[in-house]
Design a protein around this motif. Structure first.
Motif, PDB file in Angstrom:
ATOM      1  N   ALA A  38       0.836  -1.204   0.000  1.00  9.22           N
ATOM      2  CA  ALA A  38       0.000   0.000   0.000  1.00  9.22           C
ATOM      3  C   ALA A  38       0.869   1.251   0.000  1.00  9.22           C
ATOM      4  N   GLY A  39       1.288   1.699  -1.187  1.00  8.85           N
ATOM      5  CA  GLY A  39       2.086   2.915  -1.287  1.00  8.85           C
ATOM      6  C   GLY A  39       2.987   2.893  -2.503  1.00  8.85           C
ATOM      7  N   ARG A  40       3.373   4.087  -2.955  1.00  6.61           N
ATOM      8  CA  ARG A  40       4.213   4.183  -4.145  1.00  6.61           C
ATOM      9  C   ARG A  40       5.638   3.715  -3.900  1.00  6.61           C
ATOM     10  N   ASP A  41       6.021   3.563  -2.640  1.00  4.84           N
ATOM     11  CA  ASP A  41       7.359   3.092  -2.351  1.00  4.84           C
ATOM     12  C   ASP A  41       7.481   1.582  -2.532  1.00  4.84           C
ATOM     13  N   HIS A  42       6.357   0.900  -2.765  1.00  6.47           N
ATOM     14  CA  HIS A  42       6.383  -0.534  -3.012  1.00  6.47           C
ATOM     15  C   HIS A  42       6.557  -0.794  -4.507  1.00  6.47           C
ATOM     16  N   PRO A  43       7.213  -1.901  -4.868  1.00  4.89           N
ATOM     17  CA  PRO A  43       7.489  -2.156  -6.290  1.00  4.89           C
ATOM     18  C   PRO A  43       6.222  -2.391  -7.104  1.00  4.89           C
ATOM     19  N   THR A  44       6.303  -2.019  -8.374  1.00  2.00           N
ATOM     20  CA  THR A  44       5.226  -2.294  -9.321  1.00  2.00           C
ATOM     21  C   THR A  44       5.273  -3.766  -9.705  1.00  2.00           C
ATOM     22  N   ILE A  45       4.135  -4.451  -9.607  1.00  2.98           N
ATOM     23  CA  ILE A  45       4.100  -5.877  -9.949  1.00  2.98           C
ATOM     24  C   ILE A  45       3.165  -6.156 -11.120  1.00  2.98           C
ATOM     25  N   GLY A  46       2.563  -5.105 -11.667  1.00  2.00           N
ATOM     26  CA  GLY A  46       1.663  -5.286 -12.801  1.00  2.00           C
ATOM     27  C   GLY A  46       1.016  -3.976 -13.173  1.00  2.00           C
ATOM     28  N   ALA A  47       0.095  -4.039 -14.108  1.00  2.00           N
ATOM     29  CA  ALA A  47      -0.631  -2.854 -14.556  1.00  2.00           C
ATOM     30  C   ALA A  47      -2.089  -3.209 -14.765  1.00  2.00           C
ATOM     31  N   VAL A  48      -2.970  -2.261 -14.462  1.00  2.00           N
ATOM     32  CA  VAL A  48      -4.414  -2.450 -14.642  1.00  2.00           C
ATOM     33  C   VAL A  48      -4.911  -1.321 -15.533  1.00  2.00           C
ATOM     34  N   ALA A  49      -5.550  -1.668 -16.620  1.00  2.09           N
ATOM     35  CA  ALA A  49      -5.984  -0.674 -17.594  1.00  2.09           C
ATOM     36  C   ALA A  49      -7.204   0.087 -17.090  1.00  2.09           C
ATOM     37  N   VAL A  50      -7.410   1.269 -17.673  1.00  2.00           N
ATOM     38  CA  VAL A  50      -8.579   2.076 -17.350  1.00  2.00           C
ATOM     39  C   VAL A  50      -9.852   1.299 -17.678  1.00  2.00           C
ATOM     40  N   ASN A  51     -10.907   1.537 -16.890  1.00  2.00           N
ATOM     41  CA  ASN A  51     -12.223   0.905 -17.052  1.00  2.00           C
ATOM     42  C   ASN A  51     -12.204  -0.605 -16.820  1.00  2.00           C
ATOM     43  N   THR A  52     -11.261  -1.061 -15.995  1.00  2.00           N
ATOM     44  CA  THR A  52     -11.221  -2.465 -15.594  1.00  2.00           C
ATOM     45  C   THR A  52     -11.980  -2.649 -14.284  1.00  2.00           C
ATOM     46  N   THR A  53     -12.825  -3.672 -14.217  1.00  2.00           N
ATOM     47  CA  THR A  53     -13.534  -3.980 -12.977  1.00  2.00           C
ATOM     48  C   THR A  53     -12.644  -4.852 -12.109  1.00  2.00           C
ATOM     49  N   VAL A  54     -12.438  -4.422 -10.866  1.00  2.00           N
ATOM     50  CA  VAL A  54     -11.600  -5.165  -9.922  1.00  2.00           C
ATOM     51  C   VAL A  54     -12.420  -5.515  -8.681  1.00  2.00           C
ATOM     52  N   SER A  55     -12.070  -6.630  -8.048  1.00  2.00           N
ATOM     53  CA  SER A  55     -12.717  -7.036  -6.798  1.00  2.00           C
ATOM     54  C   SER A  55     -11.957  -6.439  -5.623  1.00  2.00           C
ATOM     55  N   LEU A  56     -12.683  -5.866  -4.668  1.00  2.00           N
ATOM     56  CA  LEU A  56     -12.075  -5.229  -3.505  1.00  2.00           C
ATOM     57  C   LEU A  56     -11.964  -6.226  -2.362  1.00  2.00           C
ATOM     58  N   GLU A  57     -10.754  -6.320  -1.782  1.00  2.00           N
ATOM     59  CA  GLU A  57     -10.538  -7.283  -0.706  1.00  2.00           C
ATOM     60  C   GLU A  57     -10.244  -6.614   0.634  1.00  2.00           C
ATOM     61  N   ALA A  58      -9.436  -5.570   0.628  1.00  2.00           N
ATOM     62  CA  ALA A  58      -9.031  -4.945   1.892  1.00  2.00           C
ATOM     63  C   ALA A  58      -8.526  -3.539   1.599  1.00  2.00           C
ATOM     64  N   ARG A  59      -8.171  -2.826   2.665  1.00  2.00           N
ATOM     65  CA  ARG A  59      -7.640  -1.468   2.537  1.00  2.00           C
ATOM     66  C   ARG A  59      -6.527  -1.264   3.542  1.00  2.00           C
ATOM     67  N   ASN A  60      -5.773  -0.181   3.386  1.00  2.00           N
ATOM     68  CA  ASN A  60      -4.798   0.180   4.411  1.00  2.00           C
ATOM     69  C   ASN A  60      -5.475   1.029   5.489  1.00  2.00           C
ATOM     70  N   ASP A  61      -4.708   1.510   6.445  1.00  2.00           N
ATOM     71  CA  ASP A  61      -5.290   2.191   7.611  1.00  2.00           C
ATOM     72  C   ASP A  61      -6.163   3.382   7.240  1.00  2.00           C
ATOM     73  N   ASP A  62      -5.686   4.214   6.311  1.00  2.00           N
ATOM     74  CA  ASP A  62      -6.443   5.432   5.989  1.00  2.00           C
ATOM     75  C   ASP A  62      -7.285   5.300   4.715  1.00  2.00           C
ATOM     76  N   ALA A  63      -7.416   4.078   4.210  1.00  2.00           N
ATOM     77  CA  ALA A  63      -8.252   3.782   3.031  1.00  2.00           C
ATOM     78  C   ALA A  63      -7.768   4.490   1.770  1.00  2.00           C
ATOM     79  N   SER A  64      -6.484   4.863   1.719  1.00  2.00           N
ATOM     80  CA  SER A  64      -5.944   5.504   0.522  1.00  2.00           C
ATOM     81  C   SER A  64      -5.471   4.479  -0.509  1.00  2.00           C
ATOM     82  N   TRP A  65      -5.278   3.247  -0.066  1.00  2.00           N
ATOM     83  CA  TRP A  65      -4.883   2.155  -0.954  1.00  2.00           C
ATOM     84  C   TRP A  65      -5.789   0.959  -0.715  1.00  2.00           C
TER      85      TRP A  65
END
Length: 349
Positions: A38-65
């Motif tokens: 959860a944060g830009r300091d973590h490595p990129t492991i993939g890419a998700v295109a615009v208008n892609t539907t994703v399933s939500l599983e969890a969030r970080n403390d402040d819900a920013s990620w």
């Protein structure tokens, strides 16, 4: 018996609630990098295109990620770029600090699949409108660059009439629109610049105030609505340092309502494409136009380079196939095409 039935109802409702949380979905509003944490300091492991539907599983403390699943991929996305039907869907997710295992992700595959001239200008329209409100001139652009952005070779011909558009006559309107910017020497361009120099007051030139960096000076002197940021790499600069300085540039120009156009570079002096990958990733994260100059040079002999760095040269005759096979002609043509698309995209003239 009633108590047992009551408890059963509560249990069923609880299961349904958990199930609803696990199956909540969102749609990406931009092209996004999938992160290991959860944060830009973590490595990129993939890419998700615009208008892609994703399933939500969890969030970080402040819900920013948000931890999501997108097809077979799983990782963290910035919540600000997710559209959800239920405004509380993200804040009601369970909190997690899970990190994905480190994987090898070749961001350059995405760069190679990206068009040379941007067709999606991202949030450029909003930045442009902010700049108009601040008094920026919609008929001006600036350049931030090094030896490959000096006026002797880059764009000046469009002010001086030394060009032939050939099949690109539609670009004349953009040449006219930005008259006076093409041949102008930007205070944020210098033959000896690197990406750090643009932020360093000791590199500011004639006409700049004490303590002004080159980009601060350029904005004060010209107050443009657009800026092309195109810098190569000198020895000793790593991708992480280049990305930090590029972000500083983007933050500066966007804060002032100037639409940044970020350019990849023709060379691979770093040896592993890491700087080009960092340039593209940063442009995508900021959701600003990417001029993918790298891919304009890939079909050319020696990739449009004379020595692995300097571009091959010909005049700006876009009707001549021999000229179009050189690095400098492609640089000027695709820069003009990019400014044309971005200008039309934001509604400038």
């Amino acid at each position: 018996m009633r108590r047992a039935a009551y408890l059963l109802v509560i249990l069923v409702l609880g299961v349904l609630t958990v199930s609803a949380q696990q199956t909540s979905t969102a749609v990406t509003s931009e092209n996004l990098n999938l992160r290991a944490g959860a944060g830009r300091d973590h490595p990129t492991i993939g890419a998700v295109a615009v208008n892609t539907t994703v399933s939500l599983e969890a969030r970080n403390d402040d819900a920013s990620w948000t931890l999501v699943r997108a097809g077979d991929a799983r990782g963290w996305l910035a919540a600000a770029y997710l559209r959800v039907n239920d405004g509380a869907a993200i804040s009601s997710l369970p909190v997690s600090a899970e990190q994905m295992p480190a994987v090898t992700y070749d961001l350059m595959d995405r760069v190679r699949a990206t068009s040379v001239v941007p067709t999606n200008i991202g949030r450029a329209g909003a930045i442009f409108q902010q700049g108009l409100a601040a008094g920026n001139n919609p008929q001006r652009f600036s350049k931030v660059g090094d030896c490959q952005s000096i006026t002797q070779f880059f764009l000046a011909d469009f002010d001086q009439g030394a060009y032939t558009l050939g099949n690109h006559a539609n670009l004349q309107a953009t040449i006219d629109h930005f008259a006076g910017s093409w041949a102008r020497s930007s205070a944020s361009v210098n033959n000896g610049f690197n990406i750090y120099s643009t932020l360093d007051p000791s590199w500011a030139g004639v006409g700049c105030l004490a303590g002004e960096s080159p980009i601060e000076c350029e904005y004060r002197l010209w107050q443009p609505s657009f800026v092309i940021i195109s810098l190569e790499v000198t020895s000793g600069i790593q991708a992480s340092g280049y990305e930090w300085a590029l972000r500083e540039n983007l933050d500066f120009w966007i804060e002032r309502g100037v639409v940044p156009i970020v350019a990849t570079k023709a060379d691979n002096r770093e040896g592993d494409w890491s700087v080009n990958a960092a340039i593209a990733r940063t442009a995508w994260e900021y959701n600003v136009p990417l001029w993918n100059f790298l891919m304009a040079t890939q079909p050319l002999a020696n990739f449009g380079l004379t020595d692995g760095f300097h571009l091959t040269f010909a005049s700006n005759d876009f009707s001549n196939p021999t000229n179009l096979a050189t690095g400098w002609t492609q640089r000027n043509l695709t820069a003009l095409q990019t400014l044309h698309n971005v200008r039309l995209g934001v509604g400038a003239g």
